[in-house]
Write an enzyme that holds these catalytic residues in place. Sequence first.
Site, PDB file in Angstrom:
ATOM      1  N   ASP A  41       0.830  -1.210   0.000  1.00 51.54           N
ATOM      2  CA  ASP A  41       0.000   0.000   0.000  1.00 51.54           C
ATOM      3  C   ASP A  41       0.861   1.256   0.000  1.00 51.54           C
ATOM      4  O   ASP A  41       1.860   1.335   0.737  1.00 51.54           O
ATOM      5  CB  ASP A  41      -0.848   0.043   1.280  1.00 51.54           C
ATOM      6  CG  ASP A  41      -2.304  -0.299   1.025  1.00 51.54           C
ATOM      7  OD1 ASP A  41      -2.731  -0.293  -0.149  1.00 51.54           O
ATOM      8  OD2 ASP A  41      -3.012  -0.577   2.008  1.00 51.54           O
ATOM      9  N   LYS A  98      -0.479  -0.473  -4.280  1.00 54.63           N
ATOM     10  CA  LYS A  98      -1.916  -0.177  -4.275  1.00 54.63           C
ATOM     11  C   LYS A  98      -2.109   1.241  -3.790  1.00 54.63           C
ATOM     12  O   LYS A  98      -1.405   1.691  -2.884  1.00 54.63           O
ATOM     13  CB  LYS A  98      -2.673  -1.148  -3.367  1.00 54.63           C
ATOM     14  CG  LYS A  98      -4.166  -0.817  -3.258  1.00 54.63           C
ATOM     15  CD  LYS A  98      -4.976  -1.926  -2.648  1.00 54.63           C
ATOM     16  CE  LYS A  98      -4.990  -1.975  -1.143  1.00 54.63           C
ATOM     17  NZ  LYS A  98      -5.466  -0.763  -0.462  1.00 54.63           N
ATOM     18  N   GLU A 142     -14.219  -1.881  -1.789  1.00 49.02           N
ATOM     19  CA  GLU A 142     -14.439  -2.035  -0.347  1.00 49.02           C
ATOM     20  C   GLU A 142     -15.796  -1.472   0.060  1.00 49.02           C
ATOM     21  O   GLU A 142     -16.145  -0.333  -0.257  1.00 49.02           O
ATOM     22  CB  GLU A 142     -13.303  -1.345   0.449  1.00 49.02           C
ATOM     23  CG  GLU A 142     -13.541  -1.459   1.962  1.00 49.02           C
ATOM     24  CD  GLU A 142     -12.320  -1.191   2.825  1.00 49.02           C
ATOM     25  OE1 GLU A 142     -11.206  -1.021   2.294  1.00 49.02           O
ATOM     26  OE2 GLU A 142     -12.498  -1.166   4.068  1.00 49.02           O
TER      27      GLU A 142
HETATM   28  O1  KIV Z   1      -4.915  -1.754   4.201  1.00 47.86           O
HETATM   29  C1  KIV Z   1      -5.631  -2.724   3.977  1.00 47.86           C
HETATM   30  O2  KIV Z   1      -5.649  -3.684   4.753  1.00 47.86           O
HETATM   31  C2  KIV Z   1      -6.451  -2.710   2.773  1.00 47.86           C
HETATM   32  C3  KIV Z   1      -7.368  -3.821   2.491  1.00 47.86           C
HETATM   33  C4  KIV Z   1      -8.028  -4.533   3.485  1.00 47.86           C
HETATM   34  C5  KIV Z   1      -8.003  -3.831   1.180  1.00 47.86           C
HETATM   35  O3  KIV Z   1      -6.360  -1.815   2.022  1.00 47.86           O
END
Ligand code: KIV
Length: 274
Positions: A89, A119, A187
Site C-alpha cells: 500500500d 496499491k 471495499e
Molecule cells: O490496508 C488494507 O488492509 C487494505 C485492504 C483490506 C483492502 O487496504
Amino acid sequence: MMLAASNKKAPLPDDIRNAKGGIPLVSLTAYTTPMAQMMDAHCDFVLVGDSVGMVLHGLPSTLGVTMEMMIMHGQAVARGLSRAMMVVDMPFGSYEQSPQQAFENAARLMRETRAGAVKLEGGCHMAETIAFLTARGIPVMAHIGLTPQSVNTLGGYKVQGREAQAALILADAKAVADAGAFAVVLEKIPQTLADRITRAVAIPTIGIGASVGCDGQILVVDDMLGLFTAFKPGFVKRYATLGIQGEAAIACYADEVRNRRFPAAEHMFATKSP
Ligand code: KIV
C-alpha cells in the site's frame, strides 16, 4: 487457473489481470514474516496493507502510517513469500500531490521491498496518476468504494455507493481500469453494485465487504483469525478466535509463573556431569 497452486514462483500483475472471470483470486493482508509464510502457499497475492497502522501499531486510523512503516513491513513480508505476489500500500500523503510524487514514492517502495505492485486509493481523481505510474513500469492495484484514508471526508467507515452514489463508483472503476490498473479493490459497497462493476470492467475486482461475485476476495488477516478484536466489521468472517485463545494462554502462563509451576523440570537445564 488457480494461481497459488499452479505457480512455483510468484505470479506477475499480468497473471492476476488474466485471472479475471476464473477461479476467484485469494488474498489476505500480512505485516510480518511468519504470517507471510503461513499464507504463501494459499494466496495468489498478499497485501502489505496500511491497515498495519491500526492492526499492529494501535493507531486510530490509517492516516498516521508512514513510508518507513510500509517499507519495514514490506521487507518483513517479502522474507516470508516465495509463491504469492506481494502488493504494498502507498500510505496517506505519499501519492496524492502529483503523479511525480507518486512515482518517486512508488519506485522507492518497489525498490526497497521488492514488491510486485503498489496499491493506492482513489478512482477518477487518481486516474492520471495511475496512467503515469503504469507507463513508467509500476503496476498499480486501485482501491475504490470505502477508501479508509479518506475517512474524514467520507464521514466514517460506512457503506459507499448506495443510490445516486453508485454511478460515481462505477465511473471510478471504469476510470482506474482505463488508466491501466491491473486490478481494483472494491471495499464496502452494495453487492449489486459490486456485481455491476465486475461485469463492466476488464480487470479483476477484489472484494472486501462487496460481493461473492467479485473476481477475488481479500480480508485483513488479523480480523479473520480473530486476533484484532478492537472491532469487527460486518463483512468479516472469523475463521478462528486466536485473540481469545492467546489471552487464555497468557493468563495460564501468568498463573503458572506465580505458583512456581513453570518452568517445569523439562524446561530447565541440568548441570553437566564431569
Ligand atoms: O490496508 C488494507 O488492509 C487494505 C485492504 C483490506 C483492502 O487496504
